[in-house]
Scaffold this motif. Sequence first.
Motif, PDB file in Angstrom:
ATOM      1  N   PRO A 314     -82.259 -27.253 -20.648  1.00 51.81           N
ATOM      2  CA  PRO A 314     -83.613 -27.220 -21.216  1.00 51.81           C
ATOM      3  C   PRO A 314     -83.833 -26.042 -22.159  1.00 51.81           C
ATOM      4  CG  PRO A 314     -83.647 -26.499 -18.932  1.00 51.81           C
ATOM      5  CD  PRO A 314     -82.270 -27.018 -19.193  1.00 51.81           C
ATOM      6  N   MET A 315     -84.799 -26.216 -23.057  1.00 51.00           N
ATOM      7  CA  MET A 315     -85.137 -25.198 -24.057  1.00 51.00           C
ATOM      8  C   MET A 315     -86.418 -24.473 -23.652  1.00 51.00           C
ATOM      9  SD  MET A 315     -83.114 -24.879 -26.750  1.00 51.00           S
ATOM     10  CE  MET A 315     -84.088 -24.454 -28.180  1.00 51.00           C
ATOM     11  N   ALA A 316     -86.342 -23.158 -23.551  1.00 50.99           N
ATOM     12  CA  ALA A 316     -87.533 -22.372 -23.223  1.00 50.99           C
ATOM     13  C   ALA A 316     -88.400 -22.128 -24.453  1.00 50.99           C
ATOM     14  CB  ALA A 316     -87.130 -21.046 -22.593  1.00 50.99           C
ATOM     15  N   GLY A 317     -87.760 -21.983 -25.623  1.00 50.95           N
ATOM     16  CA  GLY A 317     -88.582 -21.695 -26.795  1.00 50.95           C
ATOM     17  C   GLY A 317     -87.766 -21.504 -28.050  1.00 50.95           C
ATOM     18  N   ASN A 318     -88.500 -21.350 -29.163  1.00 50.55           N
ATOM     19  CA  ASN A 318     -87.858 -21.109 -30.452  1.00 50.55           C
ATOM     20  C   ASN A 318     -88.065 -19.652 -30.871  1.00 50.55           C
ATOM     21  OD1 ASN A 318     -90.582 -21.273 -31.149  1.00 50.55           O
ATOM     22  ND2 ASN A 318     -90.373 -23.224 -32.244  1.00 50.55           N
ATOM     23  N   HIS A 319     -87.850 -19.368 -32.139  1.00 58.77           N
ATOM     24  CA  HIS A 319     -87.761 -17.988 -32.626  1.00 58.77           C
ATOM     25  C   HIS A 319     -88.949 -17.111 -32.204  1.00 58.77           C
ATOM     26  CE1 HIS A 319     -86.797 -14.651 -35.184  1.00 58.77           C
ATOM     27  NE2 HIS A 319     -87.801 -14.849 -35.996  1.00 58.77           N
ATOM     28  N   LEU A 320     -90.173 -17.558 -32.444  1.00 63.16           N
ATOM     29  CA  LEU A 320     -91.336 -16.731 -32.119  1.00 63.16           C
ATOM     30  C   LEU A 320     -91.704 -16.767 -30.637  1.00 63.16           C
ATOM     31  CD1 LEU A 320     -93.801 -17.094 -35.145  1.00 63.16           C
ATOM     32  CD2 LEU A 320     -92.020 -15.394 -34.733  1.00 63.16           C
ATOM     33  N   ILE A 479     -87.230 -26.148 -34.983  1.00 64.18           N
ATOM     34  CA  ILE A 479     -88.242 -27.202 -34.901  1.00 64.18           C
ATOM     35  C   ILE A 479     -88.017 -28.081 -33.676  1.00 64.18           C
ATOM     36  CG2 ILE A 479     -86.974 -28.766 -36.395  1.00 64.18           C
ATOM     37  CD1 ILE A 479     -89.598 -30.040 -37.165  1.00 64.18           C
ATOM     38  N   THR A 480     -86.818 -28.066 -33.120  1.00 62.33           N
ATOM     39  CA  THR A 480     -86.531 -28.884 -31.941  1.00 62.33           C
ATOM     40  C   THR A 480     -87.541 -28.619 -30.840  1.00 62.33           C
ATOM     41  OG1 THR A 480     -84.173 -28.895 -32.447  1.00 62.33           O
ATOM     42  CG2 THR A 480     -84.804 -29.405 -30.181  1.00 62.33           C
ATOM     43  N   THR A 481     -87.737 -27.354 -30.519  1.00 60.31           N
ATOM     44  CA  THR A 481     -88.683 -27.002 -29.456  1.00 60.31           C
ATOM     45  C   THR A 481     -90.085 -27.463 -29.810  1.00 60.31           C
ATOM     46  OG1 THR A 481     -87.343 -25.059 -28.981  1.00 60.31           O
ATOM     47  CG2 THR A 481     -89.537 -25.100 -28.039  1.00 60.31           C
TER      48      THR A 481
END
Length: 629
Positions: A314-320, A479-481
């Motif tokens: 799973p993805m927790a987040g993107n850059h920011l 942008i995936t997240t």
Amino acid sequence: MAKDSGDVKNKSIWEDATKMIEKAARDGVETVWDRFEQQTPGCKFCELGLTCKNCNMGPCRISLKENGKMQRGVCGADGNVIVARNFGRFVAGGSAGHSDHGRDLIEVLEAIVEGKASAYTITNEEKLYRVAQEVGVATDGRTKQDVARELVDVLFADFGSRKKELAFMGRVPEKRKEIWRQLNVIPRGVDREIAEMMHRTHMGCDNDAISTMLHSARTALADGWGGSMIGTELSDIIFGVPTPAASKVNLGVIRKEQVNILVHGHNPVVSEMVLAAARDPEMIAKAKAAGAEGINIGGLCCTGNELLGRQGIPMAGNHLMTELAIVTGAVEAVVVDYQCIMPSLVQAAACYHTRFITTSDKARFTGATHVSFDTSRAAEQARQIVEMSIEAYGSRDNSRVEIPVEPVDIVSGFSNEALLDMLGGSLEPLLEAIKDGSIRGVVAIVGCNNPKFTHDSQNVGLAKELIKRDILVLATGCITTAAGKAGLMVPAGAEMAGPGLQKICGALDIPPVLHFGSCVDNSRVIQLCGSIADALGVDISDLPVWGASPEWYSEKAVAIGVYCVASGIPVQIGTPPQITGSKLVTDLATGGLEDVFGASFLVEADYRIAAEKMDERIKAKRKALGLGE
């Protein structure tokens, strides 16, 4: 753009982000938005690209004189030359980042065939043989070790100076290659083009802005069809080709009852080993002995995308979101490799019990715990990292833990191979859907976030506007997240799409936004466009396709944009690079390149207007191909 940066709702469109921004303020943790305010307003000369510090006669700043004539730098360079030189070095930096990623994967494959990296293996032999044959390596009757050894030599040569063109040039439609030949921009070697850009932009070398811009294109093409493509293909060979799988996304993937390890950066060489160590029964037993229920791996940015696509992590987040993940108070370790890692994460981690662990000697951070990752000791070092994380769990203060939301479902892991499998082994069903207008066009939205915009507002807004118009969206990078959190990466998200795209999504049971990997995997997009163009007997610039990076910030994003445009794919960006001080360079980028490459940049900060302009071009391209609406 965010108008009132003091209002948390103008900082991000997401609940998990805004809650953690507020918690960061309570906990005394400085975030990227705080620093953005401190740096506003920025230097106008820098913003326009009219500063030069390429020699010690300066630094120089160029402006208009009272008589309307442009000033010149001490050496005599005018604003056009200075802007072009700065842009060229920007592209070289981005191309170096992604291409060096590719080189690292060659080195891992070399270590595998030499027996020096026992933790790694060739996972996808079929792709190994297919790629080897494609670049001229004989495969009949040969072992995978022998084939891989020769492939290593061929791909290492792509970084040198002695070839006339790169190994993957066979993937470029002949019509496109002929344009490059006429312009003398066929990439010869990754390092050669980057080094030549640095040479050209030294004082007293290339002082013709158009010449410098053309070499920017050559440098970016060496990345897209060389370094980045090598990175993608070898990652598939070593770790497996991504296939569609269910996963989850947002800060809710962090689990209060578990040891949480977040992997961040861009290269899967480290994160794959950390994941394997975290799944080791001995490590899980140690975590339970420390009071946790288990070990949880989550992803940030493109290393997260690599594991998401191949392993369903799973993805927790993107850059920011990277600082905000730490602010939950439940992260035991952030393990990083390189690229897009904010130095501020060291300070954010120090405010909690979180270990910030660096692994690449190319990306050391003052104040971090450094484990110099060595592929010959990868399994041992990954276990060491997991043990450090378990140890940190014992120092967690649960009174400071706040996980703001529950995770949402996504479907990830698309690739050109997965797409072909889904279509029965042929592109024909996709071509038929494009021809009959069910899919009117395809847009690849490339990651990045930038605090100049309300976080993810442009990424999500543009994706929604496009799918409403029956335009399929491919998502890479950050942008995936965003698309996942917006419900656009599950089949049910097709309810937000137009009737044609809804029909296709329903027939194939796919989302209207397809996860196509990390930002290095934009090489998949240009390869797909090349395959479609070949199948239709046209040039890439004839296709109803776009690239977009509405919230870009990185040198790498500009390199991607340039190699897409040079390949014939127009690109929308939300803010201009630092070129607007030169009308010549700006006009070339936003229009003049149409006459050169058949594509150019659209600079538009409003996603609604951008979608409309992108749609207009798609209509025109469809009409020129004789396709109905």
